[in-house]
Design a protein around this motif. Sequence first.
Motif, mmCIF file in Angstrom:
data_model
loop_
_atom_site.group_PDB
_atom_site.id
_atom_site.type_symbol
_atom_site.label_atom_id
_atom_site.label_comp_id
_atom_site.label_asym_id
_atom_site.label_seq_id
_atom_site.Cartn_x
_atom_site.Cartn_y
_atom_site.Cartn_z
ATOM 1 N N LEU A 86 -9.502 64.777 24.495
ATOM 2 C CA LEU A 86 -8.951 64.939 23.019
ATOM 3 C C LEU A 86 -8.219 65.358 21.738
ATOM 4 C CD1 LEU A 86 -10.485 61.386 23.351
ATOM 5 C CD2 LEU A 86 -8.530 61.519 24.129
ATOM 6 N N VAL A 87 -9.019 66.115 21.930
ATOM 7 C CA VAL A 87 -8.150 66.933 20.611
ATOM 8 C C VAL A 87 -7.234 67.805 21.489
ATOM 9 C CG1 VAL A 87 -9.209 68.781 18.921
ATOM 10 C CG2 VAL A 87 -10.789 67.176 19.726
ATOM 11 N N ILE A 88 -7.713 68.325 21.946
ATOM 12 C CA ILE A 88 -6.457 69.304 22.405
ATOM 13 C C ILE A 88 -5.212 67.786 23.177
ATOM 14 C CG2 ILE A 88 -5.322 70.384 24.539
ATOM 15 C CD1 ILE A 88 -8.584 71.630 24.652
ATOM 16 N N PHE A 89 -5.802 67.250 23.480
ATOM 17 C CA PHE A 89 -4.059 66.515 23.161
ATOM 18 C C PHE A 89 -3.144 65.648 22.346
ATOM 19 C CE2 PHE A 89 -2.926 61.285 23.014
ATOM 20 C CZ PHE A 89 -2.347 61.517 24.264
ATOM 21 N N GLY A 90 -4.325 65.541 20.922
ATOM 22 C CA GLY A 90 -3.405 65.147 19.771
ATOM 23 C C GLY A 90 -3.541 66.424 19.079
ATOM 24 N N ILE A 91 -3.778 67.578 19.247
ATOM 25 C CA ILE A 91 -2.926 69.049 18.882
ATOM 26 C C ILE A 91 -1.588 68.964 19.636
ATOM 27 C CG2 ILE A 91 -3.374 71.188 18.879
ATOM 28 C CD1 ILE A 91 -6.220 71.013 18.690
ATOM 29 N N ILE A 92 -1.743 68.726 20.176
ATOM 30 C CA ILE A 92 -0.392 68.620 21.676
ATOM 31 C C ILE A 92 0.788 67.918 21.049
ATOM 32 C CG2 ILE A 92 1.240 68.482 23.357
ATOM 33 C CD1 ILE A 92 -1.362 69.487 24.211
ATOM 34 N N VAL A 93 0.172 66.660 20.344
ATOM 35 C CA VAL A 93 0.874 65.545 20.476
ATOM 36 C C VAL A 93 0.976 66.235 18.935
ATOM 37 C CG1 VAL A 93 1.236 63.687 19.373
ATOM 38 C CG2 VAL A 93 -0.290 63.802 21.993
ATOM 39 N N PHE A 94 0.663 66.632 17.323
ATOM 40 C CA PHE A 94 1.338 66.891 16.918
ATOM 41 C C PHE A 94 2.404 67.986 16.663
ATOM 42 C CE2 PHE A 94 -0.107 70.160 13.158
ATOM 43 C CZ PHE A 94 0.646 69.016 11.806
ATOM 44 N N LEU A 95 1.837 69.005 17.790
ATOM 45 C CA LEU A 95 2.845 69.921 17.546
ATOM 46 C C LEU A 95 3.949 69.880 18.034
ATOM 47 C CD1 LEU A 95 0.578 72.636 19.498
ATOM 48 C CD2 LEU A 95 1.514 72.718 16.798
ATOM 49 N N ILE A 96 3.995 68.793 19.344
ATOM 50 C CA ILE A 96 5.442 68.065 19.288
ATOM 51 C C ILE A 96 5.842 67.162 18.536
ATOM 52 C CG2 ILE A 96 6.404 66.550 20.891
ATOM 53 C CD1 ILE A 96 4.257 67.084 22.975
ATOM 54 N N ASN A 97 5.185 66.954 17.634
ATOM 55 C CA ASN A 97 5.932 65.882 16.580
ATOM 56 C C ASN A 97 6.626 66.758 15.320
ATOM 57 O OD1 ASN A 97 5.805 63.346 17.016
ATOM 58 N ND2 ASN A 97 3.375 62.914 16.595
ATOM 59 N N ARG A 98 5.885 68.143 15.523
ATOM 60 C CA ARG A 98 5.909 68.676 14.615
ATOM 61 C C ARG A 98 7.731 69.632 14.495
ATOM 62 N NH1 ARG A 98 3.241 71.616 11.010
ATOM 63 N NH2 ARG A 98 4.520 73.059 9.449
ATOM 64 N N LEU A 99 7.848 70.274 15.940
ATOM 65 C CA LEU A 99 8.991 70.136 16.948
ATOM 66 C C LEU A 99 9.591 70.089 16.699
ATOM 67 C CD1 LEU A 99 9.719 72.970 18.134
ATOM 68 C CD2 LEU A 99 8.978 71.544 20.013
ATOM 69 N N PHE A 100 9.762 68.802 16.421
ATOM 70 C CA PHE A 100 10.821 67.652 16.738
ATOM 71 C C PHE A 100 11.298 67.563 15.202
ATOM 72 C CE2 PHE A 100 9.964 67.353 21.086
ATOM 73 C CZ PHE A 100 10.983 66.772 21.939
ATOM 74 N N LYS A 101 10.914 67.695 14.362
ATOM 75 C CA LYS A 101 10.857 66.993 12.762
ATOM 76 C C LYS A 101 11.817 68.918 12.489
ATOM 77 C CE LYS A 101 6.606 64.055 11.490
ATOM 78 N NZ LYS A 101 6.635 63.961 9.928
ATOM 79 N N ARG A 102 11.177 69.638 13.100
ATOM 80 C CA ARG A 102 12.015 71.482 12.483
ATOM 81 C C ARG A 102 13.449 70.805 13.296
ATOM 82 N NH1 ARG A 102 7.662 76.231 12.557
ATOM 83 N NH2 ARG A 102 6.413 75.345 10.841
ATOM 84 N N ILE A 103 13.037 70.441 14.457
ATOM 85 C CA ILE A 103 14.607 70.989 14.826
ATOM 86 C C ILE A 103 15.592 69.573 14.045
ATOM 87 C CG2 ILE A 103 15.910 69.673 16.768
ATOM 88 C CD1 ILE A 103 13.608 70.318 19.018
ATOM 89 N N ALA A 104 15.233 68.348 13.686
ATOM 90 C CA ALA A 104 16.098 67.294 12.491
ATOM 91 C C ALA A 104 16.970 67.890 11.534
ATOM 92 C CB ALA A 104 15.288 66.083 13.026
#
Length: 621
Positions: free
Chosen positions: A230-248
Motif C-alpha cells: 500500500l505504501v508503494i502504491f501510494g508513492i507511485i500515485v503521488f509520483l504520477i500526480n506530481r508528474l502530471f502537475k509538472r507537465i501541466a
Amino acid sequence: MRSVFILFVAAALINCSQPCFSQTDSSKASQAATTDSQLVHATRMLRESDSLLKADAAARQALEQQIEQLKNNNDLHKQELVRKLAAIEQADSLKRATGQLQINQLKATQAGIPVTPFGDTLFFIYNKVGPFQPSERAQNISRKLQQLEGDVLFSTDSIRVVPNEDYADVVYHDLILLTVTDDDALWLNQNKMDVAKNYASIIGTAVTKAKEANSWQHILVRLAWLLLILVIFGIIVFLINRLFKRIAVKVRREKDRYFKGVKVKDYALLNQQKQLGLIFNALRVARVVLILLVFYITLPFIFSIFPWTKGIADKLIDWTLSPIKSILNGILHYLPKLLTILVIYLITRYLVKLVNYMATEVASGNLNIRGFYADWAKPTASGIKFLLYAFMFVVIFPYLPGSDSKIFQGVSVFLGILFSLGSSTAISNVVAGFVITYMRPFKIGDVVKIGEITGRVMEKNLLVTRLLTTKNEEITVPNASILNGHTVNFTTSSKDDGLILHTSVTIGYDVPWKQVHQLLISAAMATDGILKDKQPFVLQTGLDDFYVAYEINAYTDQSHIMAQTYSLLHQNIQDQFNAAGVEIMSPHYRAARDGNATTIPADYLPEDYKAPEFRVSVDKD
C-alpha cells in the motif's frame, strides 16, 4: 489516504461481487453431473481394456507353464506353444501400448475433478466408488482435509496407508480420508499402493503448509507485506500526480511556443484556448487511466498475500490475460484473411488507376476509340470504378471479421432495406444520368431548353444537370425529369448549319410585300451575330383582316448570345421600317384617317412632311 481507502473499497467490492461472476447452483450441478457421467464412461472403457490385458497375461502364464513341463526342445508341440507365446507377447505389447495411448487420450480430454481444500489442486479424482460420484468424492476429501487443518495436534506421522484386498485406504487415526481403488490406479497407470502412498505424502505436506500459512506469525508477516504494498502504491500515485502537475505547468508556460492553433488552409479549426483545453483533458484522462492501471496491477499482489483471497488474484490475472490472449490469437488467425483482403484491395486500386488513365487519355483526345465519344470517358470511368469497388466489397465481405454472425447479417439486411427504400429516386436519376450521357443530347457549355427553362449547361453528373439562365439564375434539373421530358439544344446545329433566329411583324396591306421583305432582310444583315454568308429569308405566315404577318429568319452560330442577338434584330427592324416610312401594325389597328399624325417617329419624316387633311376614326384592337 484517499488512494488507500479506494483500494480497500475496491477489494471489498470484488469480494462481495465474486458470486456475481460465478455460475448459478443449478448450472454447477448440471455441469458436475455431465463431468461425472463422462468420467464413469471413460473408467469403464479403461477397465475393459485392462481386463483384456489381464486375460492375455493369464493365457501367457498358462503357456509358459506348459512349455516348462515339456523337456524335449525338439518336440513339435513345444515349438507350437512357443510360437503361440511369442504371438501372445507381441499382441500383449501392442495392447499395452494401445491402452497407454487410450489412457493418455482420455486424460487429455477428461481432466478429472480437482481436490482443492486449500485453494491449490492436490490431485484429481477420475472415477466413482460405490454410490459416490467423482465430484462427490472430491468434495468429501476436501472437507476432511479442511478438518485436519483445524486439528491443533495434527501430525503427518499419523497419516498412513491401510491396504485391503480390493482397495487401499489413506487414514488419519480412525478417519478414512480417501480410498484408492484399482480404477484410480488404472487412470494413473500405477499400482494402487503407490498411488495411496503418494496421496498420503501430498496430503501431509498440504495440511502442514496450510497450518503454517494460518499461524499468527505468518498473518503478521502478510500484514506487513500488505502495508508495504500500500505504501508503494501510494508513492507511485503521488509520483504520477506530481508528474502530471509538472507537465501541466510546463504546458501553460510554453503555450505560446508550442500551441498556436490548428488551421486547415484558411480555416481555424482550433484556436489556442481550445487546443490547450483538449491537451489538459487528455492529460486528465491519461492520469486517471495510469492510476487505474497501477491499481489493477496492485490488486493481484494484495490478494495473493492471504491464502483465502489467493483465488481472487488468480481470477484478476486471468480476466486480464484472457482478453489479451484472445485478441492476439484472433489477430494471428486473422492474418491470412487480412492478407487476402490486402491483395484484393491492391488489385482493385491498380485497376482503378488504369481506368482513370484510359479515361484521361480518351477525354484529352490522345486516344481515339471508334464510335466512342470523348465526353463519354469520365461517366464511363465512374461507372466502371463503381462496379470495381462493388465487386471488391462483395469479394472481401466473407473475409471481414464477424461477417458470418447473425448480428452482422441482420445489420446488412437492415441497411440494404433502408438503402433500397430511401434511394429509389436517386437510383432512377443515376440510371437517367447514364442514359443521357450515352444519348448525348447536350454537352457542357451548350445552350438548351429543358421544359420551360432555357440556359447554358454548367454541370452534368449522374444525378442532376445544372443550367445558368440569361438572368444568371442557376437551376438544378434532376436527370429523371430530363429523360421524361423533351430537350431543345440550340448549340448543336449552330456550329454546323447555323441556328435560325426568327421573329414576326405585322404590316398593313397598303405596303408592298417586296418592300417589307427587303426591309426585314436589311435589318437582319445589319445585326451583329447574324451570319453574313447565309442569306436571311422571309416567310409570310398569315393574311389577316387588317394586316399581313411576316417572319424574318436569319442564321447565327452564336447560340450563347441568342437573347442579345434577338434584341439587336428587333432594334434594326424598327430602324429600317421607320426610315422607310412603313408603319408596323403591331399591335394591329383598324384605322380611318382623320388628319392625325402618322405613327412613324418624327426623326424619320422629311422636313416638308404634312399630315393628311381627311378625317379618320381610330379603333385600337
